[in-house]
Design a protein around this motif. Structure first.
Motif, PDB file in Angstrom:
ATOM      1  N   HIS A 134       0.535   3.715  -3.143  1.00 22.80           N
ATOM      2  CA  HIS A 134      -0.337   4.715  -2.456  1.00 22.80           C
ATOM      3  C   HIS A 134      -0.435   5.673  -3.685  1.00 22.80           C
ATOM      4  O   HIS A 134       0.444   6.105  -4.118  1.00 22.80           O
ATOM      5  CB  HIS A 134       0.049   5.235  -1.240  1.00 22.80           C
ATOM      6  CG  HIS A 134      -1.111   5.883  -0.657  1.00 22.80           C
ATOM      7  ND1 HIS A 134      -1.316   7.132  -0.941  1.00 22.80           N
ATOM      8  CD2 HIS A 134      -2.059   5.446   0.479  1.00 22.80           C
ATOM      9  CE1 HIS A 134      -2.468   7.749  -0.200  1.00 22.80           C
ATOM     10  NE2 HIS A 134      -2.807   6.694   0.708  1.00 22.80           N
ATOM     11  N   CYS A 153       0.934  -1.296   0.001  1.00 22.03           N
ATOM     12  CA  CYS A 153      -0.065  -0.176   0.053  1.00 22.03           C
ATOM     13  C   CYS A 153       0.871   1.226  -0.078  1.00 22.03           C
ATOM     14  O   CYS A 153       0.521   2.165  -0.644  1.00 22.03           O
ATOM     15  CB  CYS A 153      -0.965   0.056   1.150  1.00 22.03           C
ATOM     16  SG  CYS A 153      -2.278  -1.206   1.063  1.00 22.03           S
ATOM     17  N   VAL A 211      -0.948   9.591   5.800  1.00 25.69           N
ATOM     18  CA  VAL A 211      -0.167   8.413   5.330  1.00 25.69           C
ATOM     19  C   VAL A 211       0.918   8.367   6.245  1.00 25.69           C
ATOM     20  O   VAL A 211       1.898   7.437   6.163  1.00 25.69           O
ATOM     21  CB  VAL A 211       0.378   8.236   3.843  1.00 25.69           C
ATOM     22  CG1 VAL A 211      -0.883   8.400   3.109  1.00 25.69           C
ATOM     23  CG2 VAL A 211       1.388   9.816   3.609  1.00 25.69           C
ATOM     24  N   ILE A 253      -6.782   4.844   0.854  1.00 24.67           N
ATOM     25  CA  ILE A 253      -6.700   4.225  -0.609  1.00 24.67           C
ATOM     26  C   ILE A 253      -8.282   4.000  -1.082  1.00 24.67           C
ATOM     27  O   ILE A 253      -8.509   4.341  -2.140  1.00 24.67           O
ATOM     28  CB  ILE A 253      -5.858   3.074  -0.979  1.00 24.67           C
ATOM     29  CG1 ILE A 253      -4.436   3.414  -0.401  1.00 24.67           C
ATOM     30  CG2 ILE A 253      -6.064   2.475  -2.171  1.00 24.67           C
ATOM     31  CD1 ILE A 253      -3.488   2.041  -0.270  1.00 24.67           C
TER      32      ILE A 253
END
Length: 564
Positions: free
Chosen positions: A318, A314, A462, A382
């Motif tokens: 991302h 991820c 994030v 996401i």
């Protein structure tokens, strides 16, 4: 000011209180995922009264979190913080300071206190304590194989303790431009191995684990060691995608660090699948009480390995991080097929990460480490990008994953306060995602159209370090308005059930199907025990305004030092 003491009718002894706290700690925390102790060695030291007071206080602080007593809800965190502060002040007030013998108890205490600080949002305190633990471990040369003169139990404890610090170091460094304290190249000791299994795991260093892909894959590898390998790949993914230093090769080029990390992740995932424990026979689920300690620890590391695998993917793909990386190669032609496949893969991993954690929690095999709140938040950002996708199937799927993630964060918020904070941040973020998706999910992301505020928000959600801060910028810059939050039950988003087994690579994590709730039937810390251990520590002084009592730590610590 008068001092008011609460005196319960039955007073357990300090030893009994401490041993009860140890039972709770080893049931809920040990090797889940951090293995700071060797359980057998710890019991021997406890029976010989060789556990120093600072470590006893830290263990009680840690175990307190796992009480299910309703009367603790209002004062659980303050009690945790009180005992953690007592342990820290004992360390700082010691005549020897940090200069002790070869004993690792100080490292163990600092590691536990670092976790407590991190989950309470005291980021700098966590950073200092974890850094101190790492430096002391390096001073004791714990990055190399333990001295052969140590007993087997001591060697095992030192090895697992160092690698647990490694995990902790990699997790708190899931952040922009925040380098870890431990370098992979300095780690020369063998990875942790699994004990009590029918087939012993192959002892390997981290470097050897990464180079094993060209060798016989029939060797057995311990799940803890595989988790370390994946954490190493996670650290490389963070460095690749979350540092300002530009990479020399575009991520789609064959010799790029991006593709090298991707390849390593797939190799390690294959090892994780081949070496994962068998959880239950079909139709015969196993409850927590039916499992041996080794089984629970193996299962916890199995879930950790799959979670870290999906988290690394991820981060690697991302949409926002990928856009930042691509802009460094804006004069190159981005292969459309590569970009489309990378984004599609990222969305799959985001869904799998949510599924792994939700299923593991529902199965009841393990408590929920705090870092998983960040993992599920990152995956959910996401899905938020795809909430307004032109594809009704993708939109519906992302909406369901978001609803599931928010439910998960809400359910574990009683255990970890930062989970509710991250849930609120996610809600604030979702409201803005229609615009973010339009900018970031096109063939050439238009980062120049983002305002400074929007860039700050995208960066914050994030960044684990930022999201550990209760004063993180998401709330100030994008306050949550419930009236604007999408209704996931609405027909616009529909309902699509997430996959249930593919996230674990074909390994089912079902263990009875019931929701897991911390400590409803197992051991529990009685709220009254902290009135007795140590007895003089719990002397609440009534506040002048009639509010919650405070603790006279200076006075109590003086009495503790006298009684040691």
């Amino acid at each position: 000011m008068a001092t008011h003491r609460r005196v319960p009718s039955a007073s357990p002894t300090p030893d009994k209180v401490f041993l009860e706290a140890c039972d709770v700690y080893f049931q809920h925390c040990h090797n889940k995922p951090y293995g700071f102790f060797n359980a057998k060695l710890f019991k021997i030291k406890a029976s010989q009264n060789k556990i120093p007071l600072h470590l006893r206080l830290a263990l009680i602080a840690c175990a307190t979190r796992y009480s299910s007593r309703s009367q603790w809800k209002e004062r659980k965190q303050s009690t945790i913080d009180g005992y953690a502060r007592g342990a820290w002040e004992l360390i700082m007030s010691s005549p020897d300071g940090l200069d002790g013998n070869e004993d690792v108890s100080l490292i163990q205490t600092l590691a536990i206190l670092g976790v407590i600080d991190a989950t309470a949002g005291r980021r700098r305190g966590a950073w200092v304590k974890i850094g101190m633990a790492v430096r002391i471990s390096q001073d004791l040369n714990m990055m190399a194989e333990p001295c052969s003169q140590l007993s087997g139990l001591e060697q095992d404890e030192r090895r697992n303790l160092f690698w647990s610090l490694y995990l902790l170091d990699r997790f708190v460094c899931c952040s922009f431009d925040r380098p870890p304290a431990i370098k992979d190249s300095d780690c020369l000791l063998n990875l942790p191995t699994t004990h009590g299994s029918s087939k012993s795991a192959t002892p390997l260093t981290l470097r050897q684990l990464r180079s094993q892909r060209s060798h016989d894959m029939s060797h057995r590898f311990g799940m803890f060691g595989i988790s370390i390998g994946l954490a190493s790949a996670l650290g490389r993914a963070v460095k690749c995608m979350m540092t300002k230093t530009p990479n020399s090769h575009a991520p789609w080029q064959n010799d790029s660090e991006f593709l090298a990390i991707y390849s390593d992740l797939e190799y390690l995932k294959e090892l994780a699948v081949k070496n994962s424990p068998v959880l239950a026979e079909p139709g015969q689920p196993r409850s927590q009480s039916d499992m041996q300690d080794t089984d629970r620890e193996q299962t916890a590391h199995m879930v950790l390995s799959h979670t870290v695998y999906h988290l690394a993917h991820c981060i690697l793909s991302h949409p926002f991080l990928l856009a930042l990386k691509i802009q460094n190669f804006q004069h190159s032609e981005i292969p459309p097929a590569w970009l489309e496949e990378t984004r599609a893969t990222c969305l799959v991993h985001a869904g799998s990460l949510v599924t792994v954690l939700v299923e593991a929690k529902a199965a009841g095999y393990m408590p929920v480490p705090s870092v998983y709140s960040y993992c599920i938040l990152l995956a959910s950002t996401i899905h938020a990008f795809y909430l307004y996708s032109d594809s009704s199937a993708i939109s519906a799927s992302s909406a369901e994953y978001l609803r599931t993630a928010l439910d998960y964060l809400g359910e574990i918020s009683e255990l970890w306060g930062n989970a509710q904070m991250m849930a609120n941040a996610l809600k604030s973020f979702v409201i803005q995602c229609s615009r973010y998706s339009d900018i970031l999910l096109c063939h050439k992301p238009r980062l120049h159209e983002l305002t400074q505020t929007e860039t700050t928000i995208l960066t914050a959600v994030v960044d684990y370090w930022t999201m550990m801060d209760p004063r993180n910028p998401v709330f100030d810059l994008a306050p949550f308005n419930a009236d604007n939050f999408p209704d996931f039950s609405d027909t616009e988003f529909g309902y699509l059930t997430p996959p249930t087994s593919s996230a674990l690579g074909g390994i089912s994590s079902s263990g009875g199907g019931s929701d897991y709730s911390i400590n409803k039937e197992g051991h529990s810390i009685d709220p009254d025990i902290l009135l007795h251990y140590p007895v003089s520590m719990m002397s609440p002084i009534a506040s002048e305004d009639g509010g919650s009592p405070r603790w006279d730590w200076d006075h109590e610590l003086d009495s503790l030092v006298e009684r040691k």
